[in-house]
Design an enzyme around this catalytic site. Structure first.
Site, mmCIF file in Angstrom:
data_model
loop_
_atom_site.group_PDB
_atom_site.id
_atom_site.type_symbol
_atom_site.label_atom_id
_atom_site.label_comp_id
_atom_site.label_asym_id
_atom_site.label_seq_id
_atom_site.Cartn_x
_atom_site.Cartn_y
_atom_site.Cartn_z
ATOM 1 C CB THR A 348 -0.950 -0.005 1.215
ATOM 2 O OG1 THR A 348 -1.768 1.175 1.172
ATOM 3 C CG2 THR A 348 -0.196 -0.028 2.532
ATOM 4 C CG HIS A 401 4.855 -11.124 17.165
ATOM 5 N ND1 HIS A 401 5.881 -11.954 16.780
ATOM 6 C CD2 HIS A 401 5.339 -10.415 18.231
ATOM 7 C CE1 HIS A 401 6.925 -11.766 17.557
ATOM 8 N NE2 HIS A 401 6.625 -10.841 18.456
#
Length: 430
Positions: A348, A401
């Site tokens: 993006t 994560h």
């Protein structure tokens, strides 16, 4: 005579919203004419006429949610007449009483008188399959149902309205239930006074904006999302583009932009750190061995992420051309569902709007997204004695994560930085 049905909307999409009708009751249409625009979670689709005829009834209004396969209107035979159309809203929109379950009085649309006793069989022959099925389920005699269709065909909506009007639920001696007033419509835009006397504008969120909001909240609630940052010296890429852009344009008939460099750099880093090209499926990891790169594009209806398929197999000009095509389609609202589905990693670019730094949100179920930002001159220390101004860009990697450790995420971003700062090797490799 034919029914206007909601078409198949693609994998995992079971309903849409009627964005707008392009016809009104009484209009003459030809086969293939566009009748309505349907808004889904991802794209807008057109609904076309399957045969020639006259719009005899519109069963659902603009703004209503409709399911795949649902009948939303009827095309009859004959010539269109002004008297066949229901009264229109002041803005020229849909008939005020066309919606199933509408609180508007039934008299707002033309009503064909119910057939006399003994004519039920003939009336049933003019009922749609859905109307007959619903009548059987509810034990309703079709001969008693009034049709809104000017030619007398009974639709499922007519059966629903008739069933709702039957006082079966009340005891014979019970007094008529009080009619519940229709809910007040929202105040007109810009003129809705609040208690403190100040005005606000009430505007309905589009289906796509609602979906974007839902997915962004879902991403934050389901993923252990962190963001790591680095910066790239864009001197070499800017110099390369300056030297080669004319020859590149002349040879390939497409401009040499930044996105092809970033796409190639991301693919190189994904090959080195494959967990960023994976997703979680229950207790398993699905590590993708292909590289379908999503490119976020800001369109009028909201952010969309078309996908460049097998980007690792494309050359620089092919990537630039494909991104240009997808961006043009996104802004024209003509992207197809396959062009928006899938994707293994997303890029993006907030820099086109002037963003200096941001934390992009994951495009789930992907586990990584790279954010590009504005190129800005900043003083860079070359050594203890020399400082120069360089065109620098902050880049950000948001990652999940749960499967990507911090060290791996940082190493991935360093790899992207190294590849971008050596663009000639990247260009030769691509």
């Amino acid at each position: 005579m034919s029914e206007i049905k909601v078409p198949d909307l693609g994998e995992s999409i079971s309903e849409g919203t009627i964005y707008k009708w392009l016809v009104k009751e009484g209009d003459t249409v030809g086969q293939g004419d566009v009748l309505a625009e349907l808004e889904t979670d991802k794209v807008n689709l057109e609904i076309s006429a399957e045969e020639d005829g006259v719009i005899s009834s519109l069963l659902r209004q603009a703004g209503e949610n409709v399911a795949v396969g649902e009948t939303i209107g009827i095309i009859g035979s004959g010539a269109g007449t002004a008297g066949a159309a229901a009264p229109q809203a002041a803005d020229g929109g849909q008939p005020e009483a066309a919606a199933v379950g509408s609180n508007a009085p039934a008299a707002a649309a033309p009503v064909v008188p119910a057939a006399p006793e003994g004519a039920a069989a003939g009336t049933a022959a003019l009922a749609s399959p859905g109307a007959r099925k619903l009548a059987r389920e509810r034990g309703i005699d079709l001969g008693e149902v009034s049709a809104r269709d000017p030619i007398g065909r009974i639709a499922a909506a007519d059966v629903k309205d008739h069933g709702a009007a039957r006082p079966e639920a009340a005891a014979p001696s019970a007094p008529p239930a009080a009619v519940k007033p229709a809910p007040a419509k929202p105040a007109a835009a810009g003129s809705a006074p609040q208690e403190d006397g100040k005005a606000v504008e009430r505007k309905r969120m589009s289906r796509r904006r609602l979906t974007i909001a839902s997915r962004l909240v879902e991403a934050q609630q389901t993923a252990a999302m962190l963001t790591t940052f680095n910066e790239v010296d864009m001197t070499a890429i800017l110099d390369l583009r300056k030297r080669r852009k004319d020859a590149f344009k002349e040879k390939h008939d497409v401009g040499l932009g930044f996105m092809s460099f970033f796409t190639k750099a991301v693919i190189g880093a994904l090959k080195a750190y494959p967990l960023l090209n994976a997703e979680i499926d229950g207790e398993d990891l699905l590590i993708k061995k292909y590289y379908d790169i999503g490119i976020a594009v800001s369109a009028k209806e909201g952010l969309v992420v078309p996908v460049v398929r097998d980007a690792d197999r494309l050359s620089f000009p092919e990537i630039e051309r494909r991104i240009g095509e997808l961006a043009s389609k996104a802004r024209a609202n003509t992207l197809s569902l396959p062009e928006l589905q899938g994707g293994t990693f997303t890029i993006t670019n907030g820099g086109v709007f002037g963003s200096l730094m941001s934390t992009p949100i994951l495009n789930t179920p992907q586990v990584g997204i790279l954010g590009m930002h504005k190129i800005q001159l900043r003083p860079i220390a070359l050594d203890e004695e020399r400082t120069v101004n360089r065109p620098m860009m902050y880049i950000a990697l948001s990652y999940d994560h749960r499967i990507v450790d911090g060290s791996e995420a940082v190493s991935f971003l360093v790899k992207v930085k190294e590849l971008l700062e050596d663009p000639e090797a990247l260009l030769l490799e691509g």
